[in-house]
Motif scaffolding. Structure first.
Motif, short mmCIF file in Angstrom:
data_model
loop_
_atom_site.label_atom_id
_atom_site.label_comp_id
_atom_site.label_asym_id
_atom_site.label_seq_id
_atom_site.Cartn_x
_atom_site.Cartn_y
_atom_site.Cartn_z
N ARG A 451 0.83 -1.21 0.00
CA ARG A 451 0.00 0.00 0.00
C ARG A 451 0.86 1.26 0.00
N LYS A 452 1.93 1.23 0.76
CA LYS A 452 2.83 2.39 0.80
C LYS A 452 3.51 2.59 -0.55
N ILE A 453 3.89 1.48 -1.20
CA ILE A 453 4.53 1.58 -2.51
C ILE A 453 3.59 2.23 -3.53
N LEU A 454 2.34 1.76 -3.55
CA LEU A 454 1.37 2.31 -4.50
C LEU A 454 1.06 3.77 -4.19
N LYS A 455 0.90 4.10 -2.92
CA LYS A 455 0.57 5.47 -2.53
C LYS A 455 1.70 6.42 -2.91
N ARG A 456 2.94 6.00 -2.73
CA ARG A 456 4.08 6.85 -3.09
C ARG A 456 4.14 7.05 -4.60
N TRP A 457 3.89 5.95 -5.38
CA TRP A 457 3.90 6.08 -6.84
C TRP A 457 2.80 7.04 -7.29
N TRP A 458 1.63 6.95 -6.67
CA TRP A 458 0.50 7.82 -7.04
C TRP A 458 0.89 9.29 -6.85
N ALA A 459 1.57 9.58 -5.76
CA ALA A 459 1.98 10.96 -5.49
C ALA A 459 3.09 11.41 -6.43
N LYS A 460 4.07 10.54 -6.68
CA LYS A 460 5.22 10.91 -7.53
C LYS A 460 4.80 11.16 -8.96
N THR A 461 3.78 10.43 -9.45
CA THR A 461 3.33 10.62 -10.83
C THR A 461 2.25 11.70 -10.95
N GLU A 462 1.92 12.33 -9.81
CA GLU A 462 0.98 13.46 -9.79
C GLU A 462 -0.35 13.11 -10.45
N GLN A 463 -0.91 11.99 -10.03
CA GLN A 463 -2.21 11.58 -10.55
C GLN A 463 -3.27 12.58 -10.12
N SER A 464 -4.17 12.91 -11.03
CA SER A 464 -5.21 13.90 -10.73
C SER A 464 -6.46 13.26 -10.14
N GLY A 465 -6.56 11.94 -10.22
CA GLY A 465 -7.74 11.25 -9.71
C GLY A 465 -7.66 10.97 -8.22
N VAL A 466 -8.59 10.16 -7.75
CA VAL A 466 -8.69 9.83 -6.33
C VAL A 466 -8.17 8.41 -6.11
N LEU A 467 -7.30 8.25 -5.12
CA LEU A 467 -6.83 6.93 -4.70
C LEU A 467 -7.45 6.62 -3.35
N ARG A 468 -8.21 5.55 -3.30
CA ARG A 468 -8.82 5.09 -2.06
C ARG A 468 -8.26 3.70 -1.75
#
Length: 537
Positions: A451-468
């Motif tokens: 979960r931490k790996i995915l959350k960090r990738w989501w932030a680093k790639t500046e995704q505009s959507g919502v991650l739940r």
């Protein structure tokens, strides 16, 4: 006492041990006239264990055919014994694959069995803080496991399937199955290998529309379940039955990468207008690790790795031993030694890091092969073996991207994704590499590390959507799904893969490729989502 002469040893084998003249002569031919009596006896007994029952007494076969058959088995047995395998391993391999199997195939099967045994015994622990969370969740989870509701894709009538014993999960609990008859596409046709596993020719990409994906089943929301563990054709038939008998699509990931892994996917995605993702991941080991080409010997013909292995016990000593063997040979390695070194390299994913020096693949190199960003798994406090362990059952992103590529034209404005057993985010990264915007991703993943790996990738790639992010599929009850539907308006894709846990060991097994109850939970959620979608159009 050891007989002194060749004639005495031969006489002892014939008269005292009651071996046949053919067996004795072939043993001496292979081991030489100076071979010790124990070696001769072991060789003949092992060879006898590899001959199919009745071969030596079959009155319909000629003496020449019997002699040739025995010679072939003895020759293979000797070759495998010289490669360092035990008599028990050799005998079991020949029993399983038949006396006509090639030496290479038999050797690979022995190593595969060793790896499987290691996986079953290994206890991997990354998330000690997660150990205490099992109690309350387990109680609620078992309740849902006992009352799985399934829906017919052809109509909206709710049907409750009575449980029938088909699989036994890792805890010994019986599991249910919704289909009593064999799946038609696997009855006598695909995957007719004698051991029940699919053959190489079965791992080909599907071309054109598939006959059993049509009507309501072919409509959104789309689904994809990927299995990267090699399971039997019968197991594929069983798990396919839970998804309306959808025919799996088999692919070897070496078509897209430097990983040679047989994978299978159950999905209702279109198959027309697919395309590969660019830029492509490395197609060979040399492409992934360019520095190794300076040290790679010509006799090492490997181009791909065969698995994502995280074994570390004794790796350093193994590399030192193999390096010493090579140096001591002074450039004159025998074929047997080369074969033995190659098998060790395949089993442990060793590459050449210097002149006559071997070392394991590093996490950043494995990430490159699997199509992940550099340092994707490089969390603070996570050591290299644990990083590779996190990728053990991860999707190869180029491979899954090829299947998902059709969604780019269907959803040009973006996707709403329900990702079950997300792992390190292989499906999400594949969609991102394809240039498909992610409106929202609801990710179900028990591993805190993942979960931490995915959350960090989501932030680093500046995704505009919502991650739940949810830490267990047990949280996806009907009311929780209804709340998600109200928030996001439903889902366009429900994707899932092999569930594995580092809490005390892996739950991936050879029966279904994953904990069977976890697969049934994926089906439960998928069918609930597909039935609810009609009310939120």
């Amino acid at each position: 006492p050891e007989p002194d002469s060749f004639s005495e040893r031969r006489s002892y084998l014939l008269r005292t041990m009651n071996f046949s003249q053919t067996e004795v002569d072939l043993a001496f031919n292979q081991l030489g006239e100076d071979a010790l009596l124990d070696q001769l006896v072991d060789f003949i007994v092992t060879a006898q264990g590899g001959v199919l029952p009745g071969d030596m007494e079959n009155g319909h076969a000629t003496n020449e055919v019997k002699a040739e058959s025995l010679f072939g088995v003895m020759d293979k047995t000797l070759h495998l014994l010289q490669m360092g395998f035990t008599e028990e391993e050799v005998s079991l391999a020949i029993d399983s694959f038949g006396q006509e199997a090639a030496v290479q195939e038999l050797a690979d099967s022995i190593f595969a069995r060793r790896i499987a045994s290691t996986i079953e015994q290994k206890q991997v622990k990354i998330e000690s803080e997660f150990l205490g969370e099992q109690g309350e969740q387990e109680t609620e989870y078992s309740t849902y496991h006992q009352r799985l509701n399934y829906y017919d894709d052809d109509d909206d009538n709710k049907r409750v399937k009575k449980a029938k014993h088909i699989f036994r999960d890792d805890r010994g609990a019986s599991s249910s199955h919704a289909v009593n008859q064999p799946t038609p596409w696997l009855s006598g046709g695909v995957g007719s290998a004698g051991d029940g596993y699919l053959k190489e020719e079965d791992y080909e990409m599907t071309l054109g529309p598939r006959a059993n994906v049509s009507g309501e089943l072919a409509k959104p929301p789309f689904f994809l379940y990927g299995n990267v563990v090699n399971i039997t054709k019968d197991a594929w038939s069983e798990i396919s039955g839970f998804l309306s008998g959808v025919r799996p699509e088999f692919i070897n990931s070496q078509l897209f990468s430097a990983l040679m892994r047989r994978e299978g996917y159950l999905h209702n995605l279109p198959t027309e207008r697919r395309h590969v993702v660019v830029p492509k991941s490395p197609m060979t080991i040399e492409d992934a690790v360019p520095s190794t080409r300076h040290y790679w010997p010509t006799w090492d013909t490997r181009k791909h790795i065969g698995s994502v292995t995280s074994e570390v016990a004794g790796i350093e000593q193994l590399c030192e031993m193999l390096g010493k063997t090579i140096k001591d040979s002074r450039g004159l390695l025998s074929e047997e030694k080369r074969a033995q070194i190659l098998h060790q390299c395949k089993m442990a994913n060793l590459i050449w890091i210097g002149q006559d020096r071997l070392g394991p693949l590093q996490p950043n190199q494995m990430e490159r092969i699997l199509g992940y960003p550099s340092n994707h798994t490089n969390l603070f406090g996570l050591n290299p073996p644990d990083r590779i362990a996190a990728m053990k059952y991860a999707f190869q992103t180029d491979t899954i991207a090829y299947l998902l590529s059709v969604l780019k034209d269907i959803y040009p404005d973006g996707l709403r994704v329900l990702s079950i057993y997300s792992g390190v985010g292989g499906a999400e990264i594949a969609l991102h590499r394809l240039g498909i915007p992610l409106k929202c991703v609801v990710s179900v993943e028990e591993s805190d590390v993942n979960r931490k790996i995915l959350k960090r990738w989501w932030a680093k790639t500046e995704q505009s959507g919502v991650l739940r992010q949810l830490n267990g599929i047990w949280k996806l009850k009907t009311d929780a799904l209804e709340d998600l539907f109200k928030e996001f308006g439903g889902f366009d894709l429900v994707v899932g893969g092999n569930y594995s846990s580092y809490r005390g060991g892996t739950t991936v097994n050879a029966t279904m490729g994953m904990d069977s109850s976890k697969y049934f939970e994926y089906v439960r959620v998928l069918q609930r989502v597909r039935s609810m979608q009609h009310f939120y159009k």
